[in-house]
Design a protein around this motif. Sequence first.
Motif, PDB file in Angstrom:
ATOM      1  N   TYR A  89      14.265   0.134  51.546  1.00  0.00           N
ATOM      2  CA  TYR A  89      15.011  -1.125  51.494  1.00  0.00           C
ATOM      3  C   TYR A  89      15.479  -1.388  50.067  1.00  0.00           C
ATOM      4  O   TYR A  89      14.682  -1.345  49.127  1.00  0.00           O
ATOM      5  N   SER A  90      16.775  -1.679  49.936  1.00  0.00           N
ATOM      6  CA  SER A  90      17.327  -2.029  48.623  1.00  0.00           C
ATOM      7  C   SER A  90      16.900  -3.462  48.281  1.00  0.00           C
ATOM      8  O   SER A  90      16.360  -4.175  49.140  1.00  0.00           O
ATOM      9  N   ARG A  94      19.092  -3.993  52.250  1.00  0.00           N
ATOM     10  CA  ARG A  94      19.894  -3.029  52.986  1.00  0.00           C
ATOM     11  C   ARG A  94      18.973  -1.848  53.333  1.00  0.00           C
ATOM     12  O   ARG A  94      18.214  -1.374  52.486  1.00  0.00           O
ATOM     13  N   PHE A  96      17.939   1.968  54.454  1.00  0.00           N
ATOM     14  CA  PHE A  96      18.314   3.387  54.462  1.00  0.00           C
ATOM     15  C   PHE A  96      17.172   4.132  55.156  1.00  0.00           C
ATOM     16  O   PHE A  96      16.050   4.112  54.664  1.00  0.00           O
ATOM     17  N   TRP A 338      21.281  -6.100  41.240  1.00  0.00           N
ATOM     18  CA  TRP A 338      22.607  -5.742  41.733  1.00  0.00           C
ATOM     19  C   TRP A 338      22.898  -4.262  41.474  1.00  0.00           C
ATOM     20  O   TRP A 338      23.335  -3.527  42.349  1.00  0.00           O
ATOM     21  N   GLY A 341      20.843  -2.026  43.737  1.00  0.00           N
ATOM     22  CA  GLY A 341      21.401  -2.018  45.104  1.00  0.00           C
ATOM     23  C   GLY A 341      22.654  -1.153  45.164  1.00  0.00           C
ATOM     24  O   GLY A 341      22.837  -0.357  46.099  1.00  0.00           O
ATOM     25  N   ALA A 342      23.512  -1.307  44.147  1.00  0.00           N
ATOM     26  CA  ALA A 342      24.764  -0.541  44.124  1.00  0.00           C
ATOM     27  C   ALA A 342      24.460   0.956  44.001  1.00  0.00           C
ATOM     28  O   ALA A 342      25.093   1.792  44.655  1.00  0.00           O
ATOM     29  N   MET A 344      21.775   2.514  45.035  1.00  0.00           N
ATOM     30  CA  MET A 344      21.234   3.016  46.307  1.00  0.00           C
ATOM     31  C   MET A 344      22.357   3.216  47.321  1.00  0.00           C
ATOM     32  O   MET A 344      22.387   4.200  48.058  1.00  0.00           O
ATOM     33  N   ARG A 345      23.315   2.261  47.320  1.00  0.00           N
ATOM     34  CA  ARG A 345      24.479   2.407  48.232  1.00  0.00           C
ATOM     35  C   ARG A 345      25.262   3.663  47.873  1.00  0.00           C
ATOM     36  O   ARG A 345      25.651   4.442  48.732  1.00  0.00           O
ATOM     37  N   ALA A 346      25.483   3.858  46.567  1.00  0.00           N
ATOM     38  CA  ALA A 346      26.280   5.008  46.124  1.00  0.00           C
ATOM     39  C   ALA A 346      25.564   6.325  46.462  1.00  0.00           C
ATOM     40  O   ALA A 346      26.203   7.303  46.840  1.00  0.00           O
ATOM     41  N   GLY A 348      23.296   6.829  48.923  1.00  0.00           N
ATOM     42  CA  GLY A 348      23.265   7.022  50.371  1.00  0.00           C
ATOM     43  C   GLY A 348      22.007   7.747  50.829  1.00  0.00           C
ATOM     44  O   GLY A 348      21.196   8.200  50.024  1.00  0.00           O
ATOM     45  N   ARG A 349      21.876   7.825  52.157  1.00  0.00           N
ATOM     46  CA  ARG A 349      20.666   8.355  52.785  1.00  0.00           C
ATOM     47  C   ARG A 349      20.348   9.793  52.364  1.00  0.00           C
ATOM     48  O   ARG A 349      19.226  10.142  52.036  1.00  0.00           O
TER      49      ARG A 349
END
Length: 363
Positions: A89-90, A94, A96, A338, A341-342, A344-346, A348-349
């Motif tokens: 979790y971010s 979010r 993953f 922030w 989170g960004a 982790m999004r970048a 990805g799984r």
Amino acid sequence: MIEDLDSADIVVIGAGPAGCTAAEHAALRGAEVLVVERKEEIGIPVACGEFLPSIDEIKSIFPRAVDVDLLFDIPADLVSLKTDRLRLYSPGLRLFEISLVGYTTDRDRFDKHLASKAEKAGARIITGCSFVSVEDEGVITSLGKVRAKVVIGADGPMSRVASSLGLPANKSLYPAVTARAKGDFEPIPEMYFGNVAPGGYAWIIPKRGGANVGAGVSPRFAKGRISDYLKRFVERKGLDIDRPVGKFVPMSGPVAKTTSKRGLIVGDAAGHVMAVNGGGIPIAIICGRLAGETAAGNVTKGRPLEMYERLWRDQVEKPLRTAVRTEALASLFFGSQWRLGAAMRALGRRRMGRIIRCKPVLP
Ligand SMILES: Cc1cc2nc3c(=O)[nH]c(=O)nc-3n(C[C@H](O)[C@H](O)[C@H](O)COP(=O)(O)OP(=O)(O)OC[C@H]3O[C@@H](n4cnc5c(N)ncnc54)[C@H](O)[C@@H]3O)c2cc1C
């Protein structure tokens, strides 16, 4: 004095996974081995998330490790719960979900099992006895002197044996704390990143009939006591836990030197931990075997202790170094919810799956 126990070929300090495995394999190679453990009861109290990757995962993380099937042939009754993925979790929660096959165990019973294997192989274990220092012909303990040719320091993250042998200490120690919660949990370990556990993560690792709940933080980013981080996390998740137990996790990777003329260090004492997730049991066991065998080779055949340094570095060092580099990179993002989170999004799984397995972010 330690009655009848005051001499051995090899004295192992610490009856955790590293020490018990070292003792077992040294005894199997014909050495007379004595294990000195300061706890009254092996494995108690438990200060561990109690999660282990499957044999195939260990092979994928440490492709050069040998005899993994043999070393991790764990009796079925030590498996509390099998799991096949992880949830990350971010800071903004979010999710993953990444595949990772493993299981949870009861760490106290796990350590006792390794200790009984060492005893079956012929090692003697004395509990309630603390190592004090290395001296000319052996070691000084709280119960007296033990004569020994080789000392194996498997005494955890703040190794007294390492300093007594003149070997380097772990540079970076992260406080971590864990407790057990009762209840029903989905059979998927969860890791929470961000302010909940700055520079580390908080976790819920399901077990049969409950879960292991804990948190580990980086001293660089944390702004309070580790127990307060756990308390806030537990309140937020509405969990009911028993008494938390704390300990340190060495997060700076393997130390620069692990052998001296008189002995060697292994497991947490040597920084044998994956800096990307804090896991150390698999490496303690892989390197424990190498430590035990090398020490036995030294006392029975005069082989140099330095062989150990080469053996463990060949089998596990590269993934451990990759993990340290990734952790250093991640620390650029830990200061901001922030940014983390960004990142982790970048990533990805898929890339996070690589990171958690100590692989470089890019193939
Ligand atoms: C909160 C937490 C959660 C963790 N979760 C996981 C996880 O889920 N999975 C995983 O793989 N790893 C996990 N780890 C890391 C893992 O616990 C360690 O890497 C592992 O225990 C290392 O084994 P070891 O034998 O080197 O050291 P230890 O298990 O620490 O054993 C060292 C032993 O030495 C004894 N000792 C210390 N000093 C002396 C002395 N002076 N004299 C005599 N005896 C002494 C201690 O009592 C202890 O029994 C976690 C660590 C923490 C702190």
